[in-house]
Design a protein around this motif. Structure first.
Motif, mmCIF file in Angstrom:
data_model
loop_
_atom_site.group_PDB
_atom_site.id
_atom_site.type_symbol
_atom_site.label_atom_id
_atom_site.label_comp_id
_atom_site.label_asym_id
_atom_site.label_seq_id
_atom_site.Cartn_x
_atom_site.Cartn_y
_atom_site.Cartn_z
ATOM 1 N N ASP A 22 0.830 -1.197 0.000
ATOM 2 C CA ASP A 22 0.000 0.000 0.000
ATOM 3 C C ASP A 22 0.875 1.262 0.000
ATOM 4 O OD1 ASP A 22 -2.294 -1.463 -0.075
ATOM 5 O OD2 ASP A 22 -2.508 -1.569 2.084
ATOM 6 N N VAL A 23 0.781 2.083 1.024
ATOM 7 C CA VAL A 23 1.557 3.322 1.040
ATOM 8 C C VAL A 23 2.684 3.273 2.075
ATOM 9 C CG1 VAL A 23 -0.307 4.747 0.193
ATOM 10 C CG2 VAL A 23 -0.109 4.343 2.628
ATOM 11 N N LYS A 379 -5.109 0.120 -2.961
ATOM 12 C CA LYS A 379 -6.141 1.150 -2.984
ATOM 13 C C LYS A 379 -6.825 1.162 -4.362
ATOM 14 C CE LYS A 379 -4.818 2.441 1.091
ATOM 15 N NZ LYS A 379 -5.630 2.136 2.286
ATOM 16 N N PRO A 380 -8.146 1.395 -4.394
ATOM 17 C CA PRO A 380 -8.834 1.373 -5.687
ATOM 18 C C PRO A 380 -8.568 2.623 -6.521
ATOM 19 C CG PRO A 380 -10.375 1.855 -3.911
ATOM 20 C CD PRO A 380 -9.074 1.505 -3.259
ATOM 21 N N PRO A 412 -0.327 10.733 -5.595
ATOM 22 C CA PRO A 412 0.034 10.535 -4.179
ATOM 23 C C PRO A 412 0.245 9.079 -3.799
ATOM 24 C CG PRO A 412 -1.735 12.142 -4.366
ATOM 25 C CD PRO A 412 -1.552 11.543 -5.742
ATOM 26 N N LEU A 413 -0.457 8.162 -4.462
ATOM 27 C CA LEU A 413 -0.231 6.744 -4.202
ATOM 28 C C LEU A 413 1.135 6.311 -4.723
ATOM 29 C CD1 LEU A 413 -3.750 5.272 -5.093
ATOM 30 C CD2 LEU A 413 -2.812 5.722 -2.811
ATOM 31 N N LEU A 414 1.509 6.830 -5.880
ATOM 32 C CA LEU A 414 2.819 6.489 -6.438
ATOM 33 C C LEU A 414 3.942 7.021 -5.556
ATOM 34 C CD1 LEU A 414 2.142 7.357 -10.199
ATOM 35 C CD2 LEU A 414 2.079 5.102 -9.146
ATOM 36 N N ARG A 415 3.764 8.230 -5.070
ATOM 37 C CA ARG A 415 4.786 8.862 -4.229
ATOM 38 C C ARG A 415 4.663 8.451 -2.755
ATOM 39 N NH1 ARG A 415 4.214 14.854 -7.036
ATOM 40 N NH2 ARG A 415 5.864 14.568 -8.593
ATOM 41 N N GLN A 416 3.544 7.802 -2.433
ATOM 42 C CA GLN A 416 3.283 7.366 -1.067
ATOM 43 C C GLN A 416 3.264 8.539 -0.102
ATOM 44 O OE1 GLN A 416 6.029 4.106 -0.452
ATOM 45 N NE2 GLN A 416 5.601 3.363 -2.505
ATOM 46 N N SER A 421 -7.950 7.731 -2.350
ATOM 47 C CA SER A 421 -9.098 6.830 -2.339
ATOM 48 C C SER A 421 -9.876 6.893 -1.037
ATOM 49 C CB SER A 421 -8.632 5.378 -2.574
ATOM 50 O OG SER A 421 -7.950 4.873 -1.437
ATOM 51 N N ARG A 422 -9.333 7.573 -0.027
ATOM 52 C CA ARG A 422 -9.986 7.606 1.282
ATOM 53 C C ARG A 422 -11.349 8.301 1.170
ATOM 54 N NH1 ARG A 422 -5.992 9.471 5.273
ATOM 55 N NH2 ARG A 422 -5.357 7.293 5.129
ATOM 56 N N GLY A 423 -12.391 7.628 1.619
ATOM 57 C CA GLY A 423 -13.724 8.190 1.572
ATOM 58 C C GLY A 423 -14.360 8.205 0.197
ATOM 59 N N ARG A 424 -13.716 7.601 -0.763
ATOM 60 C CA ARG A 424 -14.203 7.634 -2.139
ATOM 61 C C ARG A 424 -15.115 6.447 -2.416
ATOM 62 N NH1 ARG A 424 -10.429 7.225 -7.649
ATOM 63 N NH2 ARG A 424 -12.006 8.067 -9.089
#
Length: 520
Positions: A22-23, A379-380, A412-416, A421-424
């Motif tokens: 994940d992150v 994360k989706p 942001p997922l790539l860079r961690q 995706s939070r709350g999405r």
């Protein structure tokens, strides 16, 4: 599948190194912020989640053992693998979302496109389909049944990127402005037109042209005449043309964007003779081996492009995004007409279906200096996220797009550095009837909220609820056990569909619109 392939399809646990990070991976060093990266978007047509030796699940399956995709493995080893990447269940809706950043409910190109003013949907005695945008997306106003939009490619071109299209387009119907990739910001178009498939992969058959050079179908691949009457498979021809275009791009000295959009692995299941015998020796049937050869040829293309980057000193400054456009073709026609030659298991069903097999796709992103090598993200992400993500990678801000952008950047997922995706909630709307039958194939809308997924079928009013984290194969409908969750998700889905201007079918018998999911 034949007996040997079925036996091989059992699952085995992955090593600990394949657990999702994940992150949590450490941040890598960024390249010079003043140097804009080259970008290659490598999109594969109809590629199932299991059509690779790269495991996109927490377990490695027998299909991962059958297929050989060493260059996908190579890309994953250098980048981030997404285990929950989603698209629409058929081609045009996904591709239009990628180009515009709009969800299919909003752009209303909810089924595949081809002939102007001629929807391809199956007929029904129960429901009448809405007047959807069967002419596709368009960059100019005034064309009926189109979605007016400015693509991320146009933004790239306007900011100084050299933009190259190679392969399948499928954004707009014949004789509409959307049929031509050059109208969407591409400076180079190789073999892209309105069709979403191909007549044949074979150079010996001129990719669907007769001896006078006349196309034999609407699916004949244009612009590859130099390979006619040779044994050059179309996947290889497109790769050679892409490499030539990259040579020219390097001479220009601009950052480049290459959209490598393969017709593979779409039907027809022709044999790529470079790889067919290898899979026959594994005990596969002729059709299974031919399908596997399509996958192998696609993977070789990826490797050739990665080799070019390394040989030309561009590997450290080039982003590669690998993705499929919808689930693998493991649905009704094959059950009726011929033995099944591919499968998405453990996912249920395939292309055209609201189940995971129709919408979950393979995705890998390698951004040197930004993605931690060998990382995995659970994360989706959605097809419409391509638009804002690529523009953020290129350092471009979009402000004047005529369309509302639903996608969220996954940078942001790539860079961690964060979790977009939070709350999405993820949404799908398919008020159409694909030209096939099978489980989950029918006019429907869907929402995913956390681990819960609700599917609503317009024609019957039926609702199905699944806990994807515990039941990835969607084998146990929990709608009766959790009516409160069904009610909540129905309300959220109905509200979203109304806000986005989504369409719904009507009942043939009464002419009344089918209820929204929160109206039942």
């Amino acid at each position: 599948m034949n007996r040997r392939m079925l036996l091989a399809a059992g699952t085995v646990p992955l090593a600990a190194m394949l657990s999702e990070q994940d992150v949590s991976c450490r941040k890598t060093v960024s390249p010079d912020a003043g140097q804009r990266p080259n970008i290659i978007f490598f999109l594969v047509d109809d590629m199932g989640w299991q059509d690779t030796s790269v495991p996109f699940w927490t377990q490695k399956t027998g299909y991962n053992e059958i297929y050989e995709t060493p260059n996908m493995e190579r890309l994953a080893a250098n980048g981030m693998l997404f285990t929950q990447a989603y698209a629409s269940s058929v081609s045009s809706p996904s591709r239009c979302s990628m180009m515009t950043g709009a969800n299919a409910a909003r752009h209303r190109v909810t089924n595949w496109t081809l002939v102007r003013d001629n929807p391809p949907d199956m007929k029904s005695d129960v429901i009448e389909l809405p007047d959807w945008n069967y002419n596709g997306i368009c960059q100019v106003p005034g064309v009926n049944n189109t979605f007016l939009s400015k693509t991320f490619v146009q933004y790239l071109k306007d900011s100084g990127y050299h933009t190259i299209h190679c392969g399948k387009a499928h954004w707009g119907a014949i004789d509409t402005p959307g049929e031509n990739p050059c109208h969407f910001g591409f400076e180079v178009n190789i073999a892209g037109h309105a069709a979403g498939g191909l007549a044949t992969y074979l150079g010996e058959q001129r990719y669907g042209h007769d001896r006078d050079g006349v196309p034999t179908s609407l699916m004949s691949v244009p612009g590859l005449e130099k390979y006619w009457d040779t044994d050059t498979f179309v996947t290889e021809a497109l790769t050679r043309e892409a490499v030539d275009a990259l040579d020219k791009a390097k001479a220009y000295g601009q950052p480049f964007y290459l959209y490598m959009s393969h017709y593979a692995i779409h039907v027809p299941v022709d044999r790529d003779t470079r790889y067919f015998d290898r899979y026959k020796q594994k005990g596969l049937s002729d059709k299974e081996a031919a399908y596997a050869s399509l996958i192998a040829g696609m993977d070789r293309s990826l490797g050739d492009l990665m080799d070019w980057l390394e040989e030309n000193g561009e590997a450290d400054n080039t982003v590669i995004i690998f993705m499929g456009d919808n689930g693998g073709f493991a649905t009704g026609k094959q059950w009726r007409d011929e033995p099944l030659y591919t499968q998405n298991s453990p996912l249920r069903c395939g292309k055209g279906s609201a189940y995971e097999g129709g919408i979950r796709v393979p995705m890998i992103v390698c951004w040197p200096g930004e993605t931690a090598p060998g990382s995995r993200c659970g994360k989706p992400v959605m097809a419409e996220d391509i638009f804002p993500s690529i523009l953020e990678m290129a350092g471009i801000t979009f402000r004047d797009a005529p369309q509302k952008v639903d996608g969220r950047s996954f940078v942001p997922l790539l860079r961690q550095t964060g979790d977009p995706s939070r709350g999405r909630r993820l949404y799908w709307n398919y008020p159409n009837l694909w030209d096939d039958v099978g489980p989950g194939i029918g006019a429907s809308c869907t929402v995913r909220d956390g681990d819960w997924k609700l599917i609503y079928f317009y024609a019957t009013g039926e609702k199905e609820l699944y806990d994807i984290s515990e039941d990835i194969g969607e084998t146990e409908d929990l709608s009766r056990e959790h009516p409160e969750i069904v009610k909540r998700l129905s309300r959220e889905l109905g509200r979203y569909l109304r806000r986005s201007g989504a369409q719904r079918p009507s009942f043939v018998q009464t002419g009344m619109p089918c209820p929204w999911p929160d109206e039942l």
